[in-house]
Motif scaffolding. Structure first.
Motif, PDB file in Angstrom:
ATOM      1  N   ASN A 195       0.869  -1.260  -0.007  1.00 14.15           N
ATOM      2  CA  ASN A 195      -0.017   0.150  -0.034  1.00 14.15           C
ATOM      3  C   ASN A 195       0.794   1.303   0.104  1.00 14.15           C
ATOM      4  O   ASN A 195       0.570   2.253  -0.801  1.00 14.15           O
ATOM      5  N   LEU A 196       1.901   1.288   0.750  1.00 10.17           N
ATOM      6  CA  LEU A 196       2.766   2.583   0.920  1.00 10.17           C
ATOM      7  C   LEU A 196       3.515   2.577  -0.420  1.00 10.17           C
ATOM      8  O   LEU A 196       3.922   3.719  -0.964  1.00 10.17           O
ATOM      9  N   SER A 197       3.921   1.473  -0.789  1.00 13.25           N
ATOM     10  CA  SER A 197       4.806   1.469  -2.168  1.00 13.25           C
ATOM     11  C   SER A 197       3.738   2.196  -3.407  1.00 13.25           C
ATOM     12  O   SER A 197       4.255   3.031  -4.068  1.00 13.25           O
ATOM     13  N   ARG A 198       2.544   1.742  -3.313  1.00  4.96           N
ATOM     14  CA  ARG A 198       1.482   2.333  -4.394  1.00  4.96           C
ATOM     15  C   ARG A 198       1.544   3.782  -4.393  1.00  4.96           C
ATOM     16  O   ARG A 198       1.513   4.663  -5.054  1.00  4.96           O
ATOM     17  N   LEU A 199       1.454   4.431  -2.979  1.00  6.23           N
ATOM     18  CA  LEU A 199       1.234   5.532  -2.605  1.00  6.23           C
ATOM     19  C   LEU A 199       2.522   6.398  -3.048  1.00  6.23           C
ATOM     20  O   LEU A 199       2.453   7.463  -3.475  1.00  6.23           O
ATOM     21  N   LEU A 200       3.728   5.783  -2.993  1.00  5.47           N
ATOM     22  CA  LEU A 200       4.961   6.617  -3.480  1.00  5.47           C
ATOM     23  C   LEU A 200       5.052   6.585  -4.688  1.00  5.47           C
ATOM     24  O   LEU A 200       5.478   7.640  -5.452  1.00  5.47           O
ATOM     25  N   LYS A 201       4.556   5.444  -5.533  1.00  2.00           N
ATOM     26  CA  LYS A 201       4.431   5.480  -6.817  1.00  2.00           C
ATOM     27  C   LYS A 201       3.770   6.616  -7.615  1.00  2.00           C
ATOM     28  O   LYS A 201       3.950   7.454  -8.516  1.00  2.00           O
ATOM     29  N   LYS A 202       2.450   6.779  -6.874  1.00  2.00           N
ATOM     30  CA  LYS A 202       1.480   8.000  -7.198  1.00  2.00           C
ATOM     31  C   LYS A 202       2.146   9.252  -7.117  1.00  2.00           C
ATOM     32  O   LYS A 202       1.649  10.286  -7.947  1.00  2.00           O
ATOM     33  N   ASN A 203       3.038   9.313  -6.033  1.00  6.05           N
ATOM     34  CA  ASN A 203       3.557  10.716  -5.989  1.00  6.05           C
ATOM     35  C   ASN A 203       5.104  10.732  -6.327  1.00  6.05           C
ATOM     36  O   ASN A 203       5.903  11.575  -5.925  1.00  6.05           O
ATOM     37  N   ASN A 204       5.291  10.076  -7.526  1.00  2.37           N
ATOM     38  CA  ASN A 204       6.260  10.161  -8.302  1.00  2.37           C
ATOM     39  C   ASN A 204       7.949   9.863  -7.508  1.00  2.37           C
ATOM     40  O   ASN A 204       8.965  10.523  -7.695  1.00  2.37           O
ATOM     41  N   GLU A 205       7.645   8.726  -6.637  1.00  3.86           N
ATOM     42  CA  GLU A 205       8.790   8.321  -5.946  1.00  3.86           C
ATOM     43  C   GLU A 205       9.088   6.628  -6.339  1.00  3.86           C
ATOM     44  O   GLU A 205       8.995   5.846  -5.457  1.00  3.86           O
ATOM     45  N   PRO A 206       9.323   6.396  -7.522  1.00  6.82           N
ATOM     46  CA  PRO A 206       9.324   5.078  -7.891  1.00  6.82           C
ATOM     47  C   PRO A 206      10.723   4.252  -7.267  1.00  6.82           C
ATOM     48  O   PRO A 206      10.343   3.051  -7.261  1.00  6.82           O
ATOM     49  N   GLU A 207      11.811   4.914  -7.068  1.00 13.17           N
ATOM     50  CA  GLU A 207      12.957   4.227  -6.372  1.00 13.17           C
ATOM     51  C   GLU A 207      12.382   3.571  -5.053  1.00 13.17           C
ATOM     52  O   GLU A 207      12.894   2.596  -4.661  1.00 13.17           O
ATOM     53  N   LYS A 208      11.690   4.544  -4.114  1.00 11.41           N
ATOM     54  CA  LYS A 208      11.520   4.231  -3.032  1.00 11.41           C
ATOM     55  C   LYS A 208      10.467   3.233  -2.803  1.00 11.41           C
ATOM     56  O   LYS A 208      10.506   2.349  -2.124  1.00 11.41           O
ATOM     57  N   ALA A 209       9.457   3.464  -3.824  1.00 13.30           N
ATOM     58  CA  ALA A 209       8.434   2.401  -3.840  1.00 13.30           C
ATOM     59  C   ALA A 209       8.888   1.061  -4.152  1.00 13.30           C
ATOM     60  O   ALA A 209       8.398  -0.226  -3.612  1.00 13.30           O
ATOM     61  N   GLU A 210      10.042   1.084  -5.080  1.00 18.33           N
ATOM     62  CA  GLU A 210      10.612  -0.287  -5.454  1.00 18.33           C
ATOM     63  C   GLU A 210      11.266  -1.080  -4.226  1.00 18.33           C
ATOM     64  O   GLU A 210      11.205  -2.161  -3.993  1.00 18.33           O
ATOM     65  N   GLU A 211      12.122  -0.061  -3.618  1.00 14.62           N
ATOM     66  CA  GLU A 211      12.768  -0.508  -2.243  1.00 14.62           C
ATOM     67  C   GLU A 211      11.852  -1.307  -1.262  1.00 14.62           C
ATOM     68  O   GLU A 211      12.047  -2.290  -0.682  1.00 14.62           O
ATOM     69  N   LEU A 212      10.816  -0.813  -1.252  1.00 15.47           N
ATOM     70  CA  LEU A 212       9.324  -1.323  -0.461  1.00 15.47           C
ATOM     71  C   LEU A 212       9.072  -2.722  -1.018  1.00 15.47           C
ATOM     72  O   LEU A 212       8.934  -3.734  -0.201  1.00 15.47           O
ATOM     73  N   LEU A 213       8.764  -2.660  -2.038  1.00 13.43           N
ATOM     74  CA  LEU A 213       8.364  -4.112  -2.924  1.00 13.43           C
ATOM     75  C   LEU A 213       9.292  -5.032  -2.689  1.00 13.43           C
ATOM     76  O   LEU A 213       8.956  -6.154  -2.597  1.00 13.43           O
ATOM     77  N   ASP A 214      10.672  -4.572  -2.884  1.00 12.52           N
ATOM     78  CA  ASP A 214      11.665  -5.727  -2.721  1.00 12.52           C
ATOM     79  C   ASP A 214      11.666  -6.230  -0.911  1.00 12.52           C
ATOM     80  O   ASP A 214      11.669  -7.502  -0.984  1.00 12.52           O
TER      81      ASP A 214
END
Length: 298
Positions: A195-214
């Motif tokens: 959920n937090l990863s999707r929120l970061l992606k929406k707000n143009n933070e793809p790298e941080k989103a990817e870290e959480l998915l890992d």
């Protein structure tokens, strides 16, 4: 009889005088295991020598505000664990503050004999388990050597449920009871991370989103784990520790980014509660409660 390297040694050190019946209560519980020399039982007012019938012997004695336990023999780990459990139960029954439990950690390699004899290394469970979890050795300033804690944790049978860690709200006992359901907490934490990863992606933070998915993917690989040590071996414990440090540190990039996003910390609060449950089981530091908001259940 209890030489270093061949023996295990621990001690309880109290700030105040111990209740006068501490050692006598212990002796009563081990009445059937008091060692004999001929017709004489090796027991006195402030101490006792025990044997388990399998070649393992123990010396337990009280001196002022310290109770010292020394064990040697084939099954010394099992026997010292049994003695520790009994002493812990006795101290738990008192209203006074429990004595601090310290373990003698053996140094290895060449160093002056006087250090080994006159300045033994005593560490508490929090330090020992902390260095063990973090895969770091304890740096001994006396001998200039770094001592890894894997052997110490193993020979003393130190587990997460016996360790007390500190957070900003005071001491927190780690609960490793059979009622803890790691699978459910793991699934919940994976959902929070996604959920937090999707929120970061929406707000143009793809790298941080990817870290959480890992991290979520790593948790998925250990869903069926039954022991905390499995998460340490797989590196998941380290990933979770890094995540908690980033979320707790107000100057970290992740903390700053989430704080700027609307409803960002609502996601962090849910994630933090699942993390803290798992962290207690593994023996990792907690995310401070103020970051998690008010929760009537707590």
């Amino acid at each position: 009889d209890f030489s270093p390297f061949e023996s295990l040694m621990l001690r309880y050190k109290a700030e105040c005088p111990l209740p006068p019946n501490s050692i006598s209560r212990f002796i009563v519980r081990f009445n059937n295991e008091i060692r004999r020399r001929g017709q004489e039982f090796l027991v006195w007012r402030f101490g006792v020598t025990l044997e388990d019938g399998k070649g393992t012997i123990a010396l337990v004695r009280e001196d002022d505000r310290i109770i010292t336990v020394s064990v040697t023999g084939i099954e010394k780990t099992e026997y010292i664990s049994k003695i520790r459990e009994t002493l812990n139960s006795i101290f738990d029954s008192y209203k006074t503050k429990k004595p601090e439990l310290l373990y003698r950690v053996e140094r290895f390699g060449k160093f002056p004999d006087n250090i080994k004899e006159t300045e033994p290394l005593w560490l508490n469970e929090e330090n020992i388990y902390g260095y063990y979890i973090e895969n770091e050795g304890y740096y001994d300033t006396k001998t200039k050597q770094r001592i890894v804690m894997d052997r110490t944790v193993k020979v003393y049978n130190i587990k997460a449920d016996s360790v007390v860690i500190s957070d900003q709200q005071g001491d927190v006992s780690i609960d490793n009871s059979k009622n803890f359901n790691f699978y459910d907490c793991n699934i919940g934490l994976q959902g929070d991370l996604n959920n937090l990863s999707r929120l970061l992606k929406k707000n143009n933070e793809p790298e941080k989103a990817e870290e959480l998915l890992d991290i979520a993917d790593s948790l998925k690989e250990v869903e069926k784990s039954k022991e905390p040590e499995e998460l340490k071996r797989n590196g998941v414990a380290g990933l979770l520790k890094d995540l908690a440090e980033q979320l707790s540190n107000e100057s970290s990039d992740l903390h700053t980014t989430v704080k700027k996003i609307g409803k960002g910390f609502k996601f962090v609060q849910g994630l933090g509660k699942h993390y803290n449950d798992i962290a207690q089981w593994i023996g990792l530091p907690q995310i401070p409660r103020p970051l998690l908001g008010n929760d009537k259940k707590e």
